[in-house]
Design a protein around this motif. Structure first.
Motif, mmCIF file in Angstrom:
data_model
loop_
_atom_site.group_PDB
_atom_site.id
_atom_site.type_symbol
_atom_site.label_atom_id
_atom_site.label_comp_id
_atom_site.label_asym_id
_atom_site.label_seq_id
_atom_site.Cartn_x
_atom_site.Cartn_y
_atom_site.Cartn_z
ATOM 1 N N ILE A 45 0.876 -1.185 0.056
ATOM 2 C CA ILE A 45 0.091 0.057 -0.177
ATOM 3 C C ILE A 45 0.920 1.301 -0.010
ATOM 4 O O ILE A 45 0.507 2.361 -0.578
ATOM 5 C CB ILE A 45 -1.052 0.026 1.096
ATOM 6 N N MET A 46 1.799 1.171 0.914
ATOM 7 C CA MET A 46 2.838 2.309 0.812
ATOM 8 C C MET A 46 3.468 2.712 -0.474
ATOM 9 O O MET A 46 3.200 3.821 -1.072
ATOM 10 C CB MET A 46 3.938 2.269 1.881
ATOM 11 N N VAL A 47 3.838 1.736 -1.253
ATOM 12 C CA VAL A 47 4.631 1.888 -2.598
ATOM 13 C C VAL A 47 3.391 2.460 -3.560
ATOM 14 O O VAL A 47 3.805 3.162 -4.491
ATOM 15 C CB VAL A 47 5.467 0.680 -2.944
ATOM 16 N N LEU A 48 2.161 1.993 -3.374
ATOM 17 C CA LEU A 48 1.338 1.966 -4.435
ATOM 18 C C LEU A 48 1.157 3.635 -4.287
ATOM 19 O O LEU A 48 0.334 4.594 -4.940
ATOM 20 C CB LEU A 48 -0.029 1.409 -4.283
ATOM 21 N N PRO A 53 9.475 14.897 -0.826
ATOM 22 C CA PRO A 53 9.033 14.680 0.547
ATOM 23 C C PRO A 53 8.520 13.216 0.456
ATOM 24 O O PRO A 53 8.218 12.555 1.496
ATOM 25 C CB PRO A 53 7.938 15.871 0.725
ATOM 26 N N VAL A 54 7.335 12.942 -0.463
ATOM 27 C CA VAL A 54 6.794 11.762 -0.513
ATOM 28 C C VAL A 54 7.713 10.600 -0.452
ATOM 29 O O VAL A 54 7.447 9.350 0.227
ATOM 30 C CB VAL A 54 5.887 11.853 -1.501
ATOM 31 N N LEU A 55 8.838 10.665 -1.343
ATOM 32 C CA LEU A 55 9.635 9.548 -1.347
ATOM 33 C C LEU A 55 10.567 9.303 0.021
ATOM 34 O O LEU A 55 10.735 8.303 0.421
ATOM 35 C CB LEU A 55 10.533 9.839 -2.512
ATOM 36 N N LEU A 56 10.834 10.492 0.606
ATOM 37 C CA LEU A 56 11.628 10.505 1.929
ATOM 38 C C LEU A 56 10.852 9.705 2.898
ATOM 39 O O LEU A 56 10.954 9.015 3.805
ATOM 40 C CB LEU A 56 12.077 11.682 2.105
ATOM 41 N N SER A 57 9.464 10.297 3.049
ATOM 42 C CA SER A 57 8.509 9.667 3.825
ATOM 43 C C SER A 57 8.547 8.164 3.551
ATOM 44 O O SER A 57 8.258 7.468 4.481
ATOM 45 C CB SER A 57 6.961 10.470 3.877
ATOM 46 N N TYR A 58 8.235 7.821 2.399
ATOM 47 C CA TYR A 58 8.183 6.158 1.974
ATOM 48 C C TYR A 58 9.426 5.393 2.648
ATOM 49 O O TYR A 58 9.296 4.593 3.294
ATOM 50 C CB TYR A 58 8.216 6.085 0.392
ATOM 51 N N ALA A 115 -0.470 7.481 7.538
ATOM 52 C CA ALA A 115 0.480 8.669 8.144
ATOM 53 C C ALA A 115 1.668 9.170 7.144
ATOM 54 O O ALA A 115 2.074 10.448 7.080
ATOM 55 C CB ALA A 115 0.956 8.168 9.290
ATOM 56 N N THR A 116 2.209 7.911 6.497
ATOM 57 C CA THR A 116 3.255 8.463 5.673
ATOM 58 C C THR A 116 2.793 9.173 4.366
ATOM 59 O O THR A 116 3.518 10.344 4.235
ATOM 60 C CB THR A 116 3.806 7.118 5.040
ATOM 61 N N ALA A 117 1.676 8.942 3.906
ATOM 62 C CA ALA A 117 1.304 9.791 2.712
ATOM 63 C C ALA A 117 0.730 11.119 3.048
ATOM 64 O O ALA A 117 1.073 12.072 2.545
ATOM 65 C CB ALA A 117 0.098 8.985 2.128
ATOM 66 N N TRP A 118 0.170 11.292 4.417
ATOM 67 C CA TRP A 118 -0.098 12.671 4.936
ATOM 68 C C TRP A 118 0.931 13.225 4.983
ATOM 69 O O TRP A 118 1.127 14.611 4.536
ATOM 70 C CB TRP A 118 -0.848 12.576 5.985
ATOM 71 N N MET A 119 1.951 13.017 5.777
ATOM 72 C CA MET A 119 3.205 13.618 6.068
ATOM 73 C C MET A 119 3.989 14.001 4.738
ATOM 74 O O MET A 119 4.282 15.038 4.442
ATOM 75 C CB MET A 119 4.103 12.939 6.902
ATOM 76 N N GLY A 120 4.166 13.009 3.671
ATOM 77 C CA GLY A 120 4.767 13.506 2.445
ATOM 78 C C GLY A 120 4.200 14.437 1.485
ATOM 79 O O GLY A 120 4.698 15.210 1.116
ATOM 80 N N GLU A 121 2.920 14.111 1.531
ATOM 81 C CA GLU A 121 2.239 15.028 0.482
ATOM 82 C C GLU A 121 1.897 16.550 1.181
ATOM 83 O O GLU A 121 1.745 17.387 0.493
ATOM 84 C CB GLU A 121 0.588 14.206 0.414
#
Length: 195
Positions: A20-23, A41-46, A91-97
């Protein structure tokens, strides 16, 4: 009861979390390296979350390797851990986006903190099943990393009131701390096999 079903289910859930995270990673609109800049930022969060999920998967494997059996309580404690891990993609997507804004960074820290607490509860439950001669209890020893991590997460959450970058640095520092190979369980298992 045996632990095989718990291990298989946990491995499946963790694999889905990573998927899900990579998608959530979006392909840039353009072929130049500059097209990647807005996605950084999205990539670093991932990357940070992938490392965290990997750390939990690795430590979960080691913890169960020295646990001969599990209880109903351990099954529920494991589900509690998986619940918090399942929030990593959100949480990852919200922080990165939102380019590491304060509120998403604090929420990410809450998920990290709750996952750490859930892991500790699972660990204590498994030790209780094994009793006073628990190999897991001997292996974790003083567990300084397990005690320090929630403190650093809490500091990170609070620090978002002033500067979100402090929280991000603390979250990354905890991940690096856990990446350092920890041979406690492997050492105990090796000693028991040689005895």
């Amino acid at each position: 009861m045996g632990k095989g079903r718990l291990e298989a289910f946990s491995d499946g859930v963790i694999a889905i979390i990573i998927t899900i995270m990579v998608l959530e990673l979006k392909v840039p609109h353009g072929s130049s390296p500059e097209a990647l800049a807005p996605l950084l930022p999205v990539l670093l969060s991932y990357v940070l979350s992938f490392v965290y999920v990997g750390i939990y998967w690795n430590n979960h494997h080691h913890m169960l390797a020295v646990s001969g059996r599990v209880s109903g309580g351990a099954l529920w404690a494991n589900l509690h851990l998986l619940f918090w891990l399942s929030l990593f993609p959100f949480a990852t997507a919200w922080m990165g986006e939102n380019h590491f804004a304060a509120a998403p960074t604090a929420a990410y820290g809450v998920v990290l903190l709750m996952a750490a607490i859930a892991y500790w509860l699972l660990q204590r439950t498994l030790i209780g099943v094994q009793g006073a001669d628990s190999v897991l209890l001997r292996a974790i020893g003083s567990d300084w990393k397990g005690k320090l991590s929630p403190v650093l997460y809490a500091l990170g959450i609070v620090s978002t009131l002033w500067a979100a970058w402090i929280a991000q640095a603390l979250y990354a520092a905890v991940a690096v701390m856990w990446l350092v190979p920890d041979r406690r369980i492997e050492g105990i298992v090796g000693d028991d096999q040689n005895a």
